[in-house]
Design a protein around this motif. Sequence first.
Motif, short mmCIF file in Angstrom:
data_model
loop_
_atom_site.label_atom_id
_atom_site.label_comp_id
_atom_site.label_asym_id
_atom_site.label_seq_id
_atom_site.Cartn_x
_atom_site.Cartn_y
_atom_site.Cartn_z
N THR A 132 13.03 23.93 4.36
CA THR A 132 14.25 24.59 4.80
C THR A 132 15.19 24.70 3.60
O THR A 132 15.10 23.91 2.66
CB THR A 132 14.91 23.78 5.95
N PRO A 133 16.09 25.67 3.60
CA PRO A 133 17.09 25.70 2.54
C PRO A 133 18.05 24.52 2.70
O PRO A 133 18.11 23.92 3.79
CB PRO A 133 17.83 27.02 2.75
N PRO A 134 18.79 24.17 1.68
CA PRO A 134 19.73 23.05 1.83
C PRO A 134 20.65 23.28 3.03
O PRO A 134 21.26 24.34 3.17
CB PRO A 134 20.53 23.07 0.53
N ASN A 144 16.80 17.80 4.90
CA ASN A 144 17.54 19.06 4.88
C ASN A 144 17.40 19.76 3.53
O ASN A 144 18.23 20.59 3.17
CB ASN A 144 19.02 18.85 5.19
N GLY A 145 16.38 19.40 2.77
CA GLY A 145 16.18 20.00 1.46
C GLY A 145 17.17 19.53 0.41
O GLY A 145 17.29 20.15 -0.65
N VAL A 146 17.87 18.45 0.67
CA VAL A 146 18.93 17.96 -0.21
C VAL A 146 18.46 16.67 -0.91
O VAL A 146 18.10 15.70 -0.23
CB VAL A 146 20.22 17.68 0.60
N LEU A 159 15.06 20.01 -3.77
CA LEU A 159 14.18 18.88 -3.47
C LEU A 159 12.72 19.31 -3.34
O LEU A 159 11.83 18.65 -3.87
CB LEU A 159 14.64 18.18 -2.19
N HIS A 160 12.46 20.40 -2.66
CA HIS A 160 11.09 20.82 -2.39
C HIS A 160 10.70 22.17 -2.96
O HIS A 160 9.54 22.57 -2.85
CB HIS A 160 10.83 20.83 -0.87
N GLY A 161 11.64 22.91 -3.50
CA GLY A 161 11.33 24.20 -4.10
C GLY A 161 11.35 25.34 -3.10
O GLY A 161 11.87 25.23 -2.00
#
Length: 174
Positions: free
Chosen positions: A141-143, A108-110, A154-156
Amino acid sequence: MTNPTQDEDVTPAAGLPAQIWQWDAADMAAHIRLGTISSREAVKSCHERIDAVNPRLNAIVFADRQRAMQAAADADGQVRRDEHLGPLHGVPVTIKLNVDVEGEATTNGVPAFAERIAPADSTVVSNLRKAGAINVGRTNTPPFSFRWFTENPLHGRTLNPWDDRVTSGGSSGG
């Protein structure tokens, strides 16, 4: 049926774009069934496009290429054996980071979820697999998928492929 080596170019089917990654899913599935192209060729074409544009866009943040190529080889074997084929048989797809894929992190980008490995596929992934689709990557994806733009610690950031100044979108920006 064609059986090219991994490094051979594919002759496009009449009326379709030269690059397989540009074909729609229905055309890909139809030509894989007919043997005009192989699933390996479709997956390879998508991998090549990912290699060409993703370093700048950052849309796909995880890809298990070995798993994808093995699934493609298995799909090609099913075609050769004339087995029952699902409607998306051999077609490459991507899956968002907020959807469980067995054996892969659902982040989840977290950052706190970086090691949160899914024990099983979610229903949507299970249904895609039953239809014959092949996962070639996980999209950013955004958090928690809660923004109008795609950027996370996490991924930019994911860039819009047409204009870096415009958002790529929110939860599905990758």
